[in-house]
Motif scaffolding. Structure first.
Motif, PDB file in Angstrom:
ATOM      1  N   ASP A 101       0.830  -1.213   0.000  1.00 35.02           N
ATOM      2  CA  ASP A 101       0.000   0.000   0.000  1.00 35.02           C
ATOM      3  C   ASP A 101       0.858   1.253   0.000  1.00 35.02           C
ATOM      4  OD1 ASP A 101      -1.721  -2.165   1.754  1.00 35.02           O
ATOM      5  OD2 ASP A 101      -2.949  -0.896   0.446  1.00 35.02           O
ATOM      6  N   ARG A 159     -11.871   6.337   6.533  1.00 30.60           N
ATOM      7  CA  ARG A 159     -11.111   6.207   5.286  1.00 30.60           C
ATOM      8  C   ARG A 159     -11.256   7.442   4.401  1.00 30.60           C
ATOM      9  NH1 ARG A 159     -10.138   0.063   3.605  1.00 30.60           N
ATOM     10  NH2 ARG A 159      -8.145   1.086   3.127  1.00 30.60           N
ATOM     11  N   LYS A 198      -9.120   1.723  -6.146  1.00 27.79           N
ATOM     12  CA  LYS A 198      -9.898   1.009  -5.125  1.00 27.79           C
ATOM     13  C   LYS A 198     -10.760   2.008  -4.368  1.00 27.79           C
ATOM     14  CE  LYS A 198      -6.532   1.381  -1.346  1.00 27.79           C
ATOM     15  NZ  LYS A 198      -5.529   0.689  -0.514  1.00 27.79           N
ATOM     16  N   HIS A 199     -11.771   1.539  -3.640  1.00 29.11           N
ATOM     17  CA  HIS A 199     -12.281   0.182  -3.489  1.00 29.11           C
ATOM     18  C   HIS A 199     -13.567   0.120  -4.291  1.00 29.11           C
ATOM     19  CE1 HIS A 199      -9.903   1.348   0.052  1.00 29.11           C
ATOM     20  NE2 HIS A 199      -9.559   0.072   0.168  1.00 29.11           N
ATOM     21  N   ASP A 277     -10.402  -7.302  -2.184  1.00 26.42           N
ATOM     22  CA  ASP A 277      -9.774  -6.720  -1.008  1.00 26.42           C
ATOM     23  C   ASP A 277      -9.474  -7.878  -0.045  1.00 26.42           C
ATOM     24  OD1 ASP A 277     -10.356  -3.584   0.758  1.00 26.42           O
ATOM     25  OD2 ASP A 277      -8.748  -5.071   0.909  1.00 26.42           O
TER      26      ASP A 277
HETATM   27  C1  GLC Z   1      -6.997  -3.561   3.449  1.00 27.54           C
HETATM   28  C2  GLC Z   1      -7.615  -2.399   2.751  1.00 27.54           C
HETATM   29  C3  GLC Z   1      -7.083  -2.142   1.383  1.00 27.54           C
HETATM   30  C4  GLC Z   1      -5.616  -2.514   1.320  1.00 27.54           C
HETATM   31  C5  GLC Z   1      -5.506  -4.002   1.551  1.00 27.54           C
HETATM   32  C6  GLC Z   1      -4.048  -4.472   1.546  1.00 27.54           C
HETATM   33  O1  GLC Z   1      -7.932  -4.272   4.179  1.00 27.54           O
HETATM   34  O2  GLC Z   1      -9.039  -2.347   2.676  1.00 27.54           O
HETATM   35  O3  GLC Z   1      -7.290  -0.749   1.100  1.00 27.54           O
HETATM   36  O4  GLC Z   1      -5.076  -2.168   0.062  1.00 27.54           O
HETATM   37  O5  GLC Z   1      -6.123  -4.414   2.754  1.00 27.54           O
HETATM   38  O6  GLC Z   1      -3.360  -3.910   2.615  1.00 27.54           O
END
Ligand code: GLC
Length: 728
Positions: A101, A159, A198-199, A277
């Motif tokens: 991320d 978020r 996303k999402h 996700d």
């Molecule tokens: C999380 C988030 C998502 C993220 C993913 C990987 O639960 O909802 O935004 O990219 O997991 O970390």
């Protein structure tokens, strides 16, 4: 006869030549098809599997080709080591896709995305993502689960910090810029990574602002509010999409054929792949949409989810589902083909490894830090500045820095700080020390904590406030109070921070409130009693220097809010582009308003002040009526009427007065950021055509209807120069 035969042979030859040229597979596609043809079903299913982290007991799974992607594994050495197992020790030698991320920087952490959005500057966010991509790729990362492009209208939802705010137009412009920044001109280069919008979709409309909660949304609102930034990302060439946790009117986003196939692939022609996700395929069972893991696997794959993030569902059930004929192998091939295509586009088959010697020079490069300081300064929003309290003079005699956040390095990094480290952070105290004159005394005291009710340190804070010419009070939220799983039922300053400000206010020393937060806060007392308020959000590693630049006048703040600030949480969701209703609020009792709160926001979308002043005038339109497919030009003159140069974000709003679907009272349709020296005047010009006057119907058709329109060239969503035109 011979002649006819020759003619026939000639035309057959021409036909085969045309087919061979135009029907020819690209070398990559041919290679992928060859690879596919050699893969077993187990090999294929392995490519659909994404695991998080890496432990020694997964070495065998890598060598067996059972893991196609890993997330949260970074570092050239570590990724190379695992990559060698996949490429050199597995049967098929298919490289692993490393994802993480990278939400607002990889190691050089920039302001949170909601802050960056307040700069209203696509070039800025494009450059930020390009820097982030360069650092991530040097550390062996190929893929970021970013940009998060969810429109958010409810500040209770933590978020909101990760996106661009409440407006679909601005959100779309910034979504495209972020994708371009990450993927660059050539995603196989050592400076680019694959992006992931996303999402998908409408995650930001979670009921009651509670994360992961259901979303019940009309097709009209989907097309008008939530889909546009994703469409913009697809049009910008995004190579992956992440399906969301939430349901969409009863059908989970992770198994929703309408959004995943009909819209994403059918209407938009998206050619990349979809990743779930985290565990959201397995959660289809918990939603009550799938009977068990096998059912979940079948529903998700059939709906169009290609890769299973940390759900272990595809890996556990697809083999049997295909063998029993419940899932056609062609669906598995379709998913694998997309993933292999992405790996090929990234150049992983040609160069699966990174040069570990380069990583150290690239991460936290001084140019990256300089840009982080620049970006933070442009992300800040001056909410109030009574009697020009700001900017402060560098040779002030004494400054008191007070509050629970001025020195808490982790909080500057904000949510989703990737590989950021607190030791990289320059705090406000350090920033001020770096920039005030040697004759200035700086005292500091926390005064209270962020969350608890302890006020035993008030006295120390009050004492230094009494001894100083000005108080800089740094208050707000800690970094873990926004982001994922961080919904709040209250939007006030947490803990005893409001009381601390009241105690400081009693001293009579002028106070500058510096807000460090990840969402709009309801701060009516602060707005009423405090002369200067600077919104800095969670500003990243260079936040302290950037705050000093703004407070001391080296940076003239130019940011504007991309989310509405409520008076109270009871107003949420609150957003500027609302419908008029049949009884818009006025002094009449029986109109749409609250008994106990104003019907407007505390600070509106688009609001932000400067150290100078700007005058808007001379609005004029090229025509006052145009054909439905016609275009008109609207202009206005903007003058810097103050004493310092500054930047102004000029906004264009329109309102469609009458349509077959009720239209919002205002819609942002354009903006321009202009720089003006003192006394300088510039004419700003916008074009208005079908793209601006049209809207989507519930079937996703874009329609333009005749009628009267209003328009504004404005300095925020609540004010502006008003004009009108007719569409005939
Ligand atoms: C999380 C988030 C998502 C993220 C993913 C990987 O639960 O909802 O935004 O990219 O997991 O970390």
């Amino acid at each position: 006869m011979k002649v006819w035969k020759s003619i026939t042979v000639f035309f057959v030859a021409i036909f085969l030549l045309i087919v061979s040229v135009y029907g020819q597979e690209s070398p990559t596609n041919a290679k992928i098809e060859t690879l596919l043809s050699r893969m077993t079903l187990e090999d294929k299913i392995g490519q659909l599997n994404q695991h998080s982290g890496f432990s020694e007991d997964e070495i065998e799974a890598v060598k067996q080709g059972q893991i196609g992607s890993l997330l949260n594994v970074a570092g050239a050495e570590q990724t190379n080591r695992i990559q060698r197992m996949a490429v050199e020790e597995s049967r098929m030698g298919i490289p692993i896709l490393f994802g993480i991320d990278v939400i607002h920087g990889f190691r050089t952490i920039f302001p949170i995305p909601l802050a960056q959005a307040c700069a209203w500057d696509p070039d800025l966010v494009r450059q930020i993502e390009a820097i982030a991509a360069k650092e991530a790729r040097a550390a062996g990362i190929h893929w970021t689960f970013s940009p998060m492009v969810d429109i958010a209208r409810d500040a209770r939802w933590g978020r909101i910090a990760e996106g661009a705010g409440e407006d679909p137009y601005l959100g779309s412009v910034l979504a495209a810029a972020r994708v371009q920044g990450f993927q660059g001109m050539d995603v196989s280069s050592s400076q680019s990574i694959m992006a992931c919008v996303k999402h998908y979709v409408a995650y930001g409309q979670a009921d009651a602002g509670r994360d992961y909660n259901r979303v019940d949304v009309s097709r009209k609102t989907l097309y008008e509010i939530y889909l546009p930034p994703f469409k913009a990302g697809v049009e910008a060439g995004v190579m992956s999409v992440m399906s969301a946790f939430n349901t969409i009117s009863g059908i989970p986003a992770t198994a929703n054929p309408f959004t995943l196939r009909e819209v994403l692939r059918g209407q938009w022609g998206f050619g990349g792949f979809v990743v779930s996700d985290w565990g959201s395929i397995q959660e289809l069972v918990v939603h009550g949409f799938a009977a068990n893991g096998a059912d979940a696997a079948q529903k998700a794959l059939q709906a169009g989810v290609d890769m299973d993030m940390m759900g272990h569902i595809y890996g556990s059930h697809l083999l049997e589902l295909v063998c029993t004929g419940d899932v056609p192998s062609s669906l598995v091939d379709e998913a694998v083909r997309r993933i292999l295509t992405a790996k090929a586009a990234l150049g992983l088959f040609d160069q699966p490894y990174v040069d570990p010697d380069k990583e150290g020079d690239i991460l936290l490069h001084k140019d990256h830090l300089a840009y982080a300081r620049h970006a933070a300064g442009r992300s800040m929003v001056l909410l109030k500045n009574e009697n020009h309290l700001l900017p402060l003079h560098k040779n002030m005699k004494s400054i008191a820095v007070i509050g629970p956040l001025f020195d808490s390095k982790d909080d500057y990094l904000g949510t989703w700080a990737c590989m950021g480290r607190s030791e990289d952070v320059v705090t406000i105290l350090e920033g001020l020390r770096n920039n005030v004159s040697s004759g200035t005394t700086i005292q500091y005291a926390k005064g209270c904590n962020v969350l608890d009710e302890d006020n035993t340190d008030f006295a120390e804070a009050v004492t230094i406030a009494e001894q100083s010419d000005v108080v800089i009070a740094v208050v707000g939220e800690s970094c873990d109070m926004s982001g994922e799983a961080a919904s709040r039922t209250q939007l006030d300053l947490p803990g005893k921070q409001r009381e601390l400000l009241e105690a400081l206010h009693e001293t009579g020393t002028p106070i500058v409130v510096v807000l460090m937060n990840g969402r709009p806060l309801s701060i009516p007392w602060v707005a009423e009693h405090i002369p200067a308020i600077l919104e800095i959000w969670h500003p990243g590693v260079q936040g302290g220097n950037a705050v000093a630049d703004v407070l001391l006048g080296d940076t003239n703040p130019s940011g504007k809010l991309t989310v509405s600030f409520p008076w109270t949480v009871g107003q949420c969701p609150i957003y500027y582009n609302h419908e008029n209703t049949g009884r818009p609020a006025d002094e009449n009792k029986y109109t749409s308003k609250y008994l106990d709160c104003p019907d407007t926001p505390l600070f509106p979308f688009g609001h932000g002040l400067s150290y100078t002043t700007f005058e808007y005038g001379n609005l004029r339109l090229s025509q006052d009526a145009i054909e439905r497919d016609g275009t008109l030009t609207v202009r206005a003159d903007i003058t810097n009427t103050g004493a310092v140069e500054g930047e102004e974000i000029v906004q264009l709003y329109i309102r469609d007065m009458i349509a077959s679907l009720v239209r919002p009272v205002k819609e942002l349709k354009g903006f321009q950021k202009i720089h003006l020296r003192p006394g300088e005047k510039k004419t700003v010009e916008f074009s208005i055509g079908p793209k601006e006057t049209g809207f989507y119907d519930p079937e996703g058709r874009f329609i333009v209807q005749p009628g009267d329109f209003k328009l504004w060239i404005a300095w925020n969503s609540a004010d502006g120069l008003e004009g009108q035109f007719r569409l005939q």
